[in-house]
Design a protein around this motif. Structure first.
Motif, PDB file in Angstrom:
ATOM      1  N   GLY A   1      -7.349  -1.981   0.750  1.00  0.00           N
ATOM      2  CA  GLY A   1      -7.328  -1.683  -0.673  1.00  0.00           C
ATOM      3  C   GLY A   1      -6.649  -2.767  -1.491  1.00  0.00           C
ATOM      4  N   ASP A   2      -6.919  -2.709  -2.785  1.00  0.00           N
ATOM      5  CA  ASP A   2      -6.288  -3.635  -3.731  1.00  0.00           C
ATOM      6  C   ASP A   2      -5.105  -2.913  -4.377  1.00  0.00           C
ATOM      7  OD1 ASP A   2      -5.711  -5.717  -5.399  1.00  0.00           O
ATOM      8  OD2 ASP A   2      -7.250  -5.208  -6.895  1.00  0.00           O
ATOM      9  N   THR A   3      -3.904  -3.333  -4.064  1.00  0.00           N
ATOM     10  CA  THR A   3      -2.717  -2.657  -4.579  1.00  0.00           C
ATOM     11  C   THR A   3      -2.423  -3.101  -6.016  1.00  0.00           C
ATOM     12  OG1 THR A   3      -1.229  -4.338  -3.696  1.00  0.00           O
ATOM     13  CG2 THR A   3      -1.728  -2.460  -2.277  1.00  0.00           C
ATOM     14  N   THR A   4      -1.667  -2.295  -6.703  1.00  0.00           N
ATOM     15  CA  THR A   4      -1.361  -2.506  -8.116  1.00  0.00           C
ATOM     16  C   THR A   4      -0.287  -3.579  -8.297  1.00  0.00           C
ATOM     17  OG1 THR A   4      -1.856  -0.182  -8.517  1.00  0.00           O
ATOM     18  CG2 THR A   4      -0.627  -1.342 -10.233  1.00  0.00           C
ATOM     19  N   THR A   5      -0.413  -4.338  -9.370  1.00  0.00           N
ATOM     20  CA  THR A   5       0.647  -5.229  -9.823  1.00  0.00           C
ATOM     21  C   THR A   5       1.310  -4.608 -11.044  1.00  0.00           C
ATOM     22  OG1 THR A   5      -0.465  -7.225  -9.015  1.00  0.00           O
ATOM     23  CG2 THR A   5       1.219  -7.516 -10.705  1.00  0.00           C
ATOM     24  N   LEU A   6       2.614  -4.366 -10.959  1.00  0.00           N
ATOM     25  CA  LEU A   6       3.357  -3.750 -12.063  1.00  0.00           C
ATOM     26  C   LEU A   6       4.098  -4.813 -12.864  1.00  0.00           C
ATOM     27  CD1 LEU A   6       4.976  -0.523 -10.517  1.00  0.00           C
ATOM     28  CD2 LEU A   6       3.041  -0.659 -12.094  1.00  0.00           C
ATOM     29  N   ASN A   7       4.124  -4.626 -14.172  1.00  0.00           N
ATOM     30  CA  ASN A   7       4.925  -5.447 -15.073  1.00  0.00           C
ATOM     31  C   ASN A   7       5.997  -4.539 -15.666  1.00  0.00           C
ATOM     32  OD1 ASN A   7       4.788  -8.252 -15.794  1.00  0.00           O
ATOM     33  ND2 ASN A   7       4.557  -7.617 -17.918  1.00  0.00           N
ATOM     34  N   LEU A   8       7.236  -4.712 -15.238  1.00  0.00           N
ATOM     35  CA  LEU A   8       8.324  -3.810 -15.607  1.00  0.00           C
ATOM     36  C   LEU A   8       9.275  -4.530 -16.561  1.00  0.00           C
ATOM     37  CD1 LEU A   8       8.941  -2.505 -11.990  1.00  0.00           C
ATOM     38  CD2 LEU A   8       7.644  -1.362 -13.782  1.00  0.00           C
ATOM     39  N   ILE A   9       9.477  -3.960 -17.742  1.00  0.00           N
ATOM     40  CA  ILE A   9      10.225  -4.621 -18.807  1.00  0.00           C
ATOM     41  C   ILE A   9      11.526  -3.868 -19.062  1.00  0.00           C
ATOM     42  CG2 ILE A   9      10.164  -5.342 -21.224  1.00  0.00           C
ATOM     43  CD1 ILE A   9       7.029  -5.207 -20.905  1.00  0.00           C
ATOM     44  N   THR A  10      12.644  -4.553 -18.877  1.00  0.00           N
ATOM     45  CA  THR A  10      13.947  -3.943 -19.167  1.00  0.00           C
ATOM     46  C   THR A  10      14.636  -4.597 -20.360  1.00  0.00           C
ATOM     47  OG1 THR A  10      15.048  -5.408 -17.567  1.00  0.00           O
ATOM     48  CG2 THR A  10      14.297  -3.254 -16.768  1.00  0.00           C
TER      49      THR A  10
ATOM     50  N   PHE B   1      -7.395   9.637  -4.596  1.00  0.00           N
ATOM     51  CA  PHE B   1      -8.829   9.562  -4.293  1.00  0.00           C
ATOM     52  C   PHE B   1      -9.237   8.142  -3.917  1.00  0.00           C
ATOM     53  CE2 PHE B   1      -8.514  13.186  -7.268  1.00  0.00           C
ATOM     54  CZ  PHE B   1      -8.936  14.172  -6.399  1.00  0.00           C
ATOM     55  N   TYR B   2      -8.650   7.156  -4.602  1.00  0.00           N
ATOM     56  CA  TYR B   2      -8.946   5.757  -4.279  1.00  0.00           C
ATOM     57  C   TYR B   2      -8.533   5.452  -2.843  1.00  0.00           C
ATOM     58  CZ  TYR B   2      -8.432   0.684  -4.132  1.00  0.00           C
ATOM     59  OH  TYR B   2      -8.511  -0.641  -3.762  1.00  0.00           O
ATOM     60  N   TRP B   3      -7.304   5.830  -2.473  1.00  0.00           N
ATOM     61  CA  TRP B   3      -6.821   5.498  -1.143  1.00  0.00           C
ATOM     62  C   TRP B   3      -7.511   6.323  -0.067  1.00  0.00           C
ATOM     63  CZ3 TRP B   3      -4.892   1.107  -0.271  1.00  0.00           C
ATOM     64  CH2 TRP B   3      -4.135   0.444  -1.242  1.00  0.00           C
ATOM     65  N   HIS B   4      -7.918   7.539  -0.413  1.00  0.00           N
ATOM     66  CA  HIS B   4      -8.688   8.341   0.550  1.00  0.00           C
ATOM     67  C   HIS B   4     -10.014   7.650   0.857  1.00  0.00           C
ATOM     68  CE1 HIS B   4     -10.363  11.842   2.588  1.00  0.00           C
ATOM     69  NE2 HIS B   4     -11.445  11.706   1.830  1.00  0.00           N
ATOM     70  N   TYR B   5     -10.686   7.137  -0.182  1.00  0.00           N
ATOM     71  CA  TYR B   5     -11.963   6.447  -0.001  1.00  0.00           C
ATOM     72  C   TYR B   5     -11.773   5.155   0.799  1.00  0.00           C
ATOM     73  CZ  TYR B   5     -15.956   3.508  -1.190  1.00  0.00           C
ATOM     74  OH  TYR B   5     -17.029   2.667  -1.113  1.00  0.00           O
ATOM     75  N   ILE B   6     -10.773   4.363   0.407  1.00  0.00           N
ATOM     76  CA  ILE B   6     -10.526   3.074   1.073  1.00  0.00           C
ATOM     77  C   ILE B   6     -10.211   3.280   2.559  1.00  0.00           C
ATOM     78  CG2 ILE B   6      -8.863   1.188   1.245  1.00  0.00           C
ATOM     79  CD1 ILE B   6     -10.917   0.781  -0.944  1.00  0.00           C
ATOM     80  N   ASN B   7      -9.344   4.245   2.837  1.00  0.00           N
ATOM     81  CA  ASN B   7      -8.969   4.496   4.235  1.00  0.00           C
ATOM     82  C   ASN B   7     -10.146   5.033   5.039  1.00  0.00           C
ATOM     83  OD1 ASN B   7      -6.360   3.646   3.719  1.00  0.00           O
ATOM     84  ND2 ASN B   7      -5.607   5.696   3.265  1.00  0.00           N
ATOM     85  N   LYS B   8     -10.953   5.873   4.410  1.00  0.00           N
ATOM     86  CA  LYS B   8     -12.120   6.439   5.098  1.00  0.00           C
ATOM     87  C   LYS B   8     -13.134   5.346   5.433  1.00  0.00           C
ATOM     88  CE  LYS B   8     -15.394  10.268   4.798  1.00  0.00           C
ATOM     89  NZ  LYS B   8     -15.869  11.420   3.979  1.00  0.00           N
ATOM     90  N   MET B   9     -13.265   4.364   4.544  1.00  0.00           N
ATOM     91  CA  MET B   9     -14.220   3.276   4.761  1.00  0.00           C
ATOM     92  C   MET B   9     -13.639   2.187   5.663  1.00  0.00           C
ATOM     93  SD  MET B   9     -16.929   4.160   3.116  1.00  0.00           S
ATOM     94  CE  MET B   9     -17.856   2.631   3.080  1.00  0.00           C
ATOM     95  N   GLY B  10     -12.358   2.305   5.982  1.00  0.00           N
ATOM     96  CA  GLY B  10     -11.736   1.310   6.830  1.00  0.00           C
ATOM     97  C   GLY B  10     -11.568  -0.037   6.170  1.00  0.00           C
TER      98      GLY B  10
ATOM     99  N   GLU C   1       0.831  -1.209   0.000  1.00  0.00           N
ATOM    100  CA  GLU C   1       0.000   0.000   0.000  1.00  0.00           C
ATOM    101  C   GLU C   1       0.865   1.260   0.000  1.00  0.00           C
ATOM    102  OE1 GLU C   1      -3.196   2.275   2.946  1.00  0.00           O
ATOM    103  OE2 GLU C   1      -3.143   0.066   2.913  1.00  0.00           O
ATOM    104  N   GLU C   2       1.950   1.236   0.766  1.00  0.00           N
ATOM    105  CA  GLU C   2       2.829   2.400   0.850  1.00  0.00           C
ATOM    106  C   GLU C   2       3.432   2.754  -0.506  1.00  0.00           C
ATOM    107  OE1 GLU C   2       6.952   3.793   3.159  1.00  0.00           O
ATOM    108  OE2 GLU C   2       6.206   1.754   3.329  1.00  0.00           O
ATOM    109  N   ILE C   3       3.936   1.753  -1.235  1.00  0.00           N
ATOM    110  CA  ILE C   3       4.572   2.008  -2.528  1.00  0.00           C
ATOM    111  C   ILE C   3       3.520   2.314  -3.586  1.00  0.00           C
ATOM    112  CG2 ILE C   3       6.033   1.021  -4.329  1.00  0.00           C
ATOM    113  CD1 ILE C   3       7.464   1.882  -1.774  1.00  0.00           C
TER     114      ILE C   3
END
Length: 262
Positions: free
Chosen positions: A58-67, A46-55, A35-37
């Motif tokens: 949250g669903d954190t993002t999965t990144l696909n990083l291509i080098t 706005f997503y995290w404000h809503y999630i935190n307000k509702m207690g 959640e922090e990253i």
């Protein structure tokens, strides 16, 4: 080698921030963010404000990083030294984590000495006709004076933590911090000076050609003071653009206490 180092840098960054590495193969890194990253990198206030307000959790993002350039057309973020995502990570490191102190985790029941290393991650920028950035990691043993390049790669299999384990104790450095930075700076200068700089020669030749064209254009025009000022302004702009420069700055670093045979 640059691709491998960049991939390792990303892996180390997300691993150090306790993100889950789901896959890392052939220049493709898939990582589930904490959640922090997610808050730091994904710009979803706005997503995290809503999630935190509702207690709620949250669903954190999965990144696909291509080098790997051969896979740059796959779904995900194509990462290179000028990519927005990498620059975002580097800015985050500069702002939040410029300096750290870490200890090697050593599960021992006997007294174990940990030796101080000054570790510095540096971005070198080559500026001219073509611009390029390079990230290197240097480690200096503050007792023996040993120095390693690609230090973060060497630490890839070492477990580091912010607190020292039981039975471990630290050895006071012999080399002072200021002297250590000077040694690292000298090695960095030697590293840059010992490279071939064809890119700089190409930039200087392009600068010479551009100045010749500008002077030819204005010489064939009416010779007045205004034209001369315009010509000089364009020449100055070309010098700023094409004069080769090498600069570097510290991304982050710190003191790492490691066993004698880490």
């Amino acid at each position: 080698m640059a691709i491998e180092n960049l991939n390792n840098f990303l892996h180390d960054y997300f691993q150090a921030h306790h993100c889950h590495i789901q896959n890392n193969k052939d220049g493709v890194l898939q990582v589930k963010l904490t959640e922090e990253i997610d808050k730091e990198l994904m710009n979803r206030p706005f997503y995290w404000h809503y999630i935190n307000k509702m207690g709620r959790q949250g669903d954190t993002t999965t990144l696909n990083l291509i080098t790997n350039p051969d896979k740059r057309d796959e779904k995900g973020d194509w990462i290179h030294f000028g990519s927005p995502r990498l620059q975002q990570i580097l800015r985050s490191l500069v702002v939040n984590e410029r300096y750290t102190r870490l200890f090697q985790s050593e599960q021992s029941t006997t007294k174990t000495a940990l030796y101080p290393w000054l570790v510095v991650n540096i971005k070198i920028s080559y500026q001219g006709k073509q611009n390029k950035d390079e990230i290197i990691s240097l480690g200096l043993h503050l007792i023996k004076g040993l120095m390693y390049k690609d230090m973060m790669d060497l630490l890839g299999n070492v477990t580091l933590k912010p607190s020292i384990d039981d039975y471990c104790y630290t050895i006071a450095p012999i080399i002072k911090m200021e002297s250590g930075f000077h040694r690292i700076e000298n090695v960095l200068n030697d590293y840059i000076n010992n490279q071939t700089h064809d890119w700089a020669d190409e930039s200087l030749q392009t600068l010479k050609d551009e100045i010749t064209l500008i002077e030819h254009f204005y010489t064939s025009s009416a010779d007045d003071e205004t034209n001369h000022e315009h010509m000089q302004r364009e020449i100055d702009d070309m010098k700023e653009r094409y004069t080769p420069k090498v600069t570097y700055k510290v991304i982050n670093g710190g003191i790492f206490y490691l066993t004698d045979n880490f």
